[in-house]
Design a protein around this motif. Structure first.
Motif, short mmCIF file in Angstrom:
data_model
loop_
_atom_site.label_atom_id
_atom_site.label_comp_id
_atom_site.label_asym_id
_atom_site.label_seq_id
_atom_site.Cartn_x
_atom_site.Cartn_y
_atom_site.Cartn_z
N ARG A 159 -38.19 27.19 -43.35
CA ARG A 159 -38.00 26.94 -41.93
C ARG A 159 -39.28 27.24 -41.14
O ARG A 159 -39.72 26.46 -40.29
N GLN A 160 -39.88 28.38 -41.44
CA GLN A 160 -41.07 28.79 -40.71
C GLN A 160 -42.24 27.84 -40.98
O GLN A 160 -43.02 27.53 -40.08
N ARG B 57 -31.49 26.95 -27.56
CA ARG B 57 -32.53 27.96 -27.73
C ARG B 57 -32.18 28.92 -28.86
O ARG B 57 -33.05 29.33 -29.64
N GLU B 59 -30.39 28.26 -31.39
CA GLU B 59 -30.55 27.54 -32.65
C GLU B 59 -32.02 27.61 -33.07
O GLU B 59 -32.34 27.93 -34.21
N GLU B 60 -32.90 27.33 -32.12
CA GLU B 60 -34.33 27.37 -32.43
C GLU B 60 -34.74 28.78 -32.84
O GLU B 60 -35.62 28.97 -33.67
N GLU B 61 -34.08 29.76 -32.26
CA GLU B 61 -34.38 31.15 -32.57
C GLU B 61 -33.94 31.50 -33.98
O GLU B 61 -34.42 32.46 -34.57
N GLY B 62 -33.00 30.75 -34.51
CA GLY B 62 -32.57 30.97 -35.88
C GLY B 62 -31.25 31.70 -36.00
O GLY B 62 -30.83 32.01 -37.10
N SER B 85 -37.37 37.38 -44.97
CA SER B 85 -37.81 37.35 -43.56
C SER B 85 -38.72 38.51 -43.26
O SER B 85 -39.70 38.38 -42.51
N LEU B 88 -42.01 37.86 -44.93
CA LEU B 88 -42.65 36.82 -44.14
C LEU B 88 -43.35 37.42 -42.93
O LEU B 88 -44.52 37.12 -42.64
N LEU B 92 -47.42 37.59 -41.96
CA LEU B 92 -48.01 37.14 -40.69
C LEU B 92 -48.75 38.29 -40.00
O LEU B 92 -49.85 38.10 -39.46
N PRO B 156 -51.36 31.06 -31.35
CA PRO B 156 -50.41 30.45 -32.29
C PRO B 156 -49.83 31.47 -33.24
O PRO B 156 -48.63 31.43 -33.54
N LEU B 157 -50.64 32.40 -33.71
CA LEU B 157 -50.15 33.41 -34.63
C LEU B 157 -49.18 34.36 -33.94
O LEU B 157 -48.13 34.71 -34.47
N ARG B 159 -47.35 33.77 -31.41
CA ARG B 159 -46.12 33.03 -31.18
C ARG B 159 -45.26 33.01 -32.44
O ARG B 159 -44.06 33.27 -32.40
N GLN B 160 -45.90 32.75 -33.55
CA GLN B 160 -45.16 32.65 -34.81
C GLN B 160 -44.57 34.01 -35.21
O GLN B 160 -43.46 34.09 -35.72
N ARG B 163 -41.49 34.67 -33.25
CA ARG B 163 -40.34 33.94 -33.74
C ARG B 163 -39.81 34.58 -35.00
O ARG B 163 -38.61 34.63 -35.23
N ALA B 164 -40.74 35.06 -35.85
CA ALA B 164 -40.30 35.68 -37.09
C ALA B 164 -39.56 36.99 -36.79
O ALA B 164 -38.77 37.46 -37.59
#
Lengths: 250, 250
Positions: A159-160, B57, B59-62, B85, B88, B92, B156-157, B159-160, B163-164
Motif C-alpha cells: 500500500r505504501q 479521508r 480510507e486514505e488513512e488506512g 507497519s 516500515l 522511513l 515528501p518523506l 509526509r510519508q 501516513r505510516a
DNA sequence: TCGACTGCTATTGTATACATAACGTATTCA
DNA sequence: TGAATACGTTATGTATACAATAGCAGTCGA
C-alpha cells in the motif's frame, strides 16, 4: 447550461478524479494554481459532490494541497522533493525485496518476474532501441516493479509503495521516461536491467541484505540520472516531472 | 429527530473524522464491520456530505476499506500487518535520520532533540517509573520522533512518515504503550533511549549509515516487544493495536 | 423441497439548494 | 492622497432531496 451527459459505466467520482489528475499532469492546471470547484464541475461533467470527493482523494494522493482558507491548489514540487520521492520509493522497494528474500518465495512465484526479465533482455538487444520497444520497456519495467512489490506479501508495505508511486515522477514509468532524455539512455537501461537480475538472484538465494541494497542502488541511479536529465532538457515532453516542478523563484 | 447541534468552532468534516476515528480505535466499530453512513450521521451529528468526506479521508488513512459494491468497512489487521507497519515506519525514520546526517544539521536545530533526550533521561531515573511519568514518557517520545523526522527537511518523506504513523499501533506512542505491558518494560525503555542517544550522536557526526541503522534497530526492537506483548496480554487496555486486529479465523 | 425469479426495501451515489465566510472594490473620512 | 470600513459578489462548506443499485425475502413453479 449544456445538458449533462451522464456516463454510467464508471462512477462520477472516479471520472472526475481521472479527469482532474489528467489536467494536473498534463500541465493544464499549473503548480500553485487554485482549483475552482465550479470550473472543475464544468470541465469534468460531474456535479459538485463527486468533484469534491475527487479533490479530497487527489489531496491524499499528494497532487493537491489544501488551502487553509478553503479549497485546493495544485501542489508544486522542488527538484529535491522529486529526487527524495524517488529515493523514498527505492527504500520501500528495498524493504519489499528484503521481505521477499527473508520470507522465501517459491519458484512458481518467481516465474513471472523471470519472464519479465527475459522480455526486457530481448528488447535491450536492439541497438539503438526503437521508440516502440522503448514504450514496451516502460510497461515491462513497471510490471517488474509491481510484481517485485507483491512478492513482499506485506499489504501495508504494498500500500505504501503504491502511494509513493502516485507521484508521476516517482513511478517506475516516470523515471524511466525521464532517463530516456539522456544520450546514454540505453546504457542506463542496461545497468537497470542488471539490478533487476541481481535482485531476483538475491531473493532466490534468500539474501535479504543484498536484495535490499540493490534496489536502493537502483533508485540512487535513477536519482542521479533524473538530475542529469533535468539539466539538459532535451526531451521535455518525456519528463512527467516537469508539469509539477516549482516555477516560482522561491 | 433530535435538533442538530452545530458546533461552528471546527468544520463538520473534521468533527466527523475525529468522531469516527475515535469509534474505530475505541473498538465501538469492530474490524470487518460495515460502516453505515446513516448511522455515522446520527452518531457524529454532521450531515451526509461531511460524513462521506470523512470516510474517504479515513480510507486514505488506512483505517477503512472501500467495499466494491459501495460503502466502507473497518479494516482488519493481522499481527504481521502490524509488525510490518512498525518495521516500515522504522525504515522511513531511518531514511530521515540518514538525510539529516548527510545534509547536515546545525547545533541550534539539534537543541530541541537534546532537551527531549535529557527530559526522558530524567524520567527514566525513577525505578520503577510512575504511571504519570510513563505518560510523560509517551508524549516526549512522540515528540522526539517527530523532531527527528523534521530534521530530514524532506517534505515528501515527512509526509510519508506521517501516513505510516496514522495507524495507532505504528505510531511512536502506540508501540511504547504496547511495550509497557511487558514485565521488562523499564529495561526496554532504557534501551530505546540509548538508541535515541546514538542517533543524535550519529547525526552530529554526519554518519548517515549509522544514524539509519540505529533507527531501524529501534523499530526491530519494537516489533520484537510487540510480539511478546501480544503473547502475554497483561495490560490489554494499553494495546491500541488490539481494537484493529483480525478476530476472524481467516 | 429446492431453486429461480420478481418485487420491495434499504443504502449508497449524485445533484442541487442554501448558508456562510472570504476577498475584492468602492466610497468616505482623515 | 491614502487608508479603513462596509458592502457586494463569489466560492466553499453543509444539508437534503432524488435516483439508482444491490441485497433480501417471499412466492411460484418444477
Amino acid at each position: 447550461m449544456a445538458e449533462r451527459e451522464v456516463d454510467r459505466s464508471v462512477s462520477q467520482t472516479v471520472k472526475a478524479q481521472l479527469a482532474l489528475r489528467d489536467q494536473i499532469l498534463s500541465g493544464v492546471l499549473r503548480p500553485g494554481e487554485r482549483i475552482s470547484e465550479l470550473q472543475a464541475v464544468e470541465t469534468t461533467g460531474a456535479s459538485r459532490t463527486p468533484v469534491r470527493m475527487a479533490l479530497v482523494r487527489l489531496e491524499e494522493e499528494g497532487l493537491l494541497e489544501a488551502i487553509p482558507s478553503g479549497g485546493f491548489m495544485v501542489k508544486a514540487f522542488s527538484e529535491r522533493d522529486i529526487s527524495d520521492s524517488i529515493e523514498l520509493r527505492g527504500t520501500l522497494e528495498g524493504l519489499a525485496a528484503r521481505f521477499a528474500a527473508e520470507r522465501g518465495v517459491s519458484a512458481r512465484e518467481l516465474e513471472p518476474l523471470k519472464e519479465c526479465l527475459a522480455a526486457i533482455d530481448e528488447l535491450l538487444r536492439q541497438v539503438p532501441i526503437s521508440v516502440d520497444s522503448f514504450s514496451s520497456y516502460v510497461t515491462l519495467n513497471a510490471r517488474f516493479h509491481a510484481l517485485l512489490t507483491e512478492l513482499s506479501r506485506s499489504p501495508p508495505l504494498i500500500r505504501q509503495i503504491d502511494r509513493a508511486s502516485a507521484l508521476p515522477f516517482a513511478s517506475p514509468s516516470g523515471f524511466v521516461m525521464a532517463q530516456s532524455a539522456l544520450p546514454e539512455a540505453q546504457q542506463i537501461l542496461i545497468i537497470g536491467q542488471e539490478h533487476h537480475r541481481v535482485v531476483i538472484d538475491a531473493i532466490e538465494n534468500r539474501e535479504g541484505a543484498r536484495a535490499e541494497a540493490v534496489m536502493r542502488e537502483h533508485a540512487r541511479l535513477a536519482v542521479r540520472n533524473l538530475r542529469l536529465a533535468l539539466r539538459n532538457r532535451t526531451h521535455l515532453d518525456l519528463l512527467p516531472a516537469l508539469a509539477l516542478i516549482k516555477t516560482a523563484t522561491d
